[in-house]
Design a protein around this motif. Structure first.
Motif, short mmCIF file in Angstrom:
data_model
loop_
_atom_site.label_atom_id
_atom_site.label_comp_id
_atom_site.label_asym_id
_atom_site.label_seq_id
_atom_site.Cartn_x
_atom_site.Cartn_y
_atom_site.Cartn_z
N GLN A 78 2.58 4.87 -0.23
CA GLN A 78 2.09 6.18 0.18
C GLN A 78 3.24 7.14 0.32
OE1 GLN A 78 0.91 5.97 4.49
NE2 GLN A 78 1.01 3.79 4.02
N LYS A 81 -5.82 2.33 -5.01
CA LYS A 81 -7.24 2.64 -4.86
C LYS A 81 -7.86 3.07 -6.18
CE LYS A 81 -6.62 4.20 -0.10
NZ LYS A 81 -5.20 4.58 -0.05
N SER A 98 0.87 -1.19 0.00
CA SER A 98 0.00 0.00 0.00
C SER A 98 0.89 1.22 0.00
CB SER A 98 -0.92 -0.01 1.21
OG SER A 98 -0.15 -0.14 2.39
N GLU A 155 2.24 0.20 4.86
CA GLU A 155 1.76 0.98 6.01
C GLU A 155 2.71 0.84 7.20
OE1 GLU A 155 -1.64 2.34 5.78
OE2 GLU A 155 -0.96 3.53 7.48
N ARG A 202 2.49 11.04 -10.05
CA ARG A 202 1.72 10.67 -8.84
C ARG A 202 2.00 9.22 -8.49
NH1 ARG A 202 1.27 13.87 -5.70
NH2 ARG A 202 2.63 15.12 -6.94
N TRP A 248 1.30 5.42 -7.28
CA TRP A 248 0.21 4.44 -7.34
C TRP A 248 -0.20 4.12 -5.91
CZ3 TRP A 248 -0.29 -0.66 -5.62
CH2 TRP A 248 -1.30 -1.42 -6.22
N THR A 249 -1.52 4.15 -5.63
CA THR A 249 -1.94 3.88 -4.26
C THR A 249 -2.79 2.62 -4.15
OG1 THR A 249 -3.82 5.34 -4.66
CG2 THR A 249 -1.94 6.28 -3.49
N HIS A 267 8.66 8.20 0.54
CA HIS A 267 7.74 7.27 -0.11
C HIS A 267 7.90 5.92 0.58
CE1 HIS A 267 6.36 4.33 -3.09
NE2 HIS A 267 5.48 5.25 -3.41
N THR A 315 7.60 2.44 -6.53
CA THR A 315 7.74 1.10 -5.96
C THR A 315 8.85 0.32 -6.66
OG1 THR A 315 5.87 0.57 -7.32
CG2 THR A 315 5.45 0.82 -5.01
#
Lengths: 175, 99
Positions: free
Chosen positions: A106, B97, A104, A150, B92, B94-95, A146, B31
């Motif tokens: 963020q 969602k 996830s 979580e 942006r 990637w989340t 980044h 990522t």
């Protein structure tokens, strides 16, 4: 002025040591070429040897010498960092090999007030090396991070107090 | 000593392979940087340490250990510069969602 001279000699000795190790030759000709090169390179770089402190309102700007580090405390920290790096890699490897890929991602920011820029450099590099976090940006003392998961985000910047790694770097530099 | 060297080399190969796989499998730029930045650092460091162990202690292995040291310093900086540039140009993250 004296501080500057000490920094200059440290840098030129390091460069000269590198020359000796990499050339592997110990005759007078090679040593002299190495010594002259080391002195000239250190002279060219001498304006980088002192960095001014990160500006915080109300506190006068201080000059920090780059090689003036807490070496005794630095080595245990590096050992701890190496172990964290191995753990980080196992974590990322497990995420990559997991078919569901439970990530996830963020982006978040946190603040760590330190006045020595070298401390900020060490903290930013450490964050990039360890569990699921990359330093995207550092502005003054605000870090943009980044995080892959979580839990990685929470371990670095918990909801209350400060994370383990910023606290360790802070203790390293007594700030 | 040779067995230890083989162990280190296998570890290095494993982590480099996982890093390459991660670059393919992860969904977006940031990522993927995680996989490339961390996997490569440890993968290359382990491989070169393995080579140094295999060689025994002499000038060559000392030079190899210097390479490891530089990779440790340089790789996070490279990752940081790439991600910082991506962030500033407005990519942006990637989340998961959706938009």
């Amino acid at each position: 002025m004296r501080e500057k001279l000490i920094q200059y000699s440290i840098l030129s000795s390091i460069l000269f040591l590198f020359w000796v190790i990499f050339s592997g030759k110990l005759d007078v000709k090679h040593l002299m070429i190495g010594a002259v090169t080391a002195l000239v390179i250190a002279w060219i770089c001498s304006s980088f040897l002192q960095v001014s402190s990160v500006t915080t309102p109300g506190i006068p700007v201080k000059e920090y010498a780059v090689f003036n580090l807490p070496y005794l405390k630095l080595f245990p920290y590096l050992g701890w960092l190496l172990w964290e790096l191995v753990k980080a890699n196992v974590d990322v490897a497990l995420l990559v090999l997991n078919p569901q890929m439970p990530i996830s991602p963020q982006i978040f920011t946190f603040k760590k007030t330190m006045s020595n820029p070298v401390a900020h450099m060490i903290l930013a590099n450490s964050i990039t090396l360890t569990p699921g976090t990359i330093t995207v940006d550092v502005q003054e003392d605000v870090y943009t991070i980044h995080a892959l998961t979580e839990s990685a985000a929470l371990s670095l910047a918990p909801l209350a107090g400060e994370g383990d790694m910023p606290a360790r770097v802070g203790r390293l530099f007594n700030e | 000593m040779r067995i230890l060297a083989i162990f280190f080399l296998m570890g290095g190969f494993f982590f480099t392979t996982v890093a390459a796989l991660g670059v393919i499998r992860f969904p977006d730029f940031y990522t993927r940087l995680h996989a490339a930045g961390k996997g490569d650092t440890l993968g290359i460091a382990l491989s070169i340490t393995g080579l140094a162990l295999y060689h025994g202690f002499n000038l060559v292995s000392l030079k190899l250990m210097f390479i490891v040291f530089f990779i440790f310093l340089a790789n996070p900086i490279g990752t940081h510069v790439l991600s910082g540039a991506a962030y500033k140009t407005g990519i942006r993250p990637w989340t998961g969602k959706g938009e």
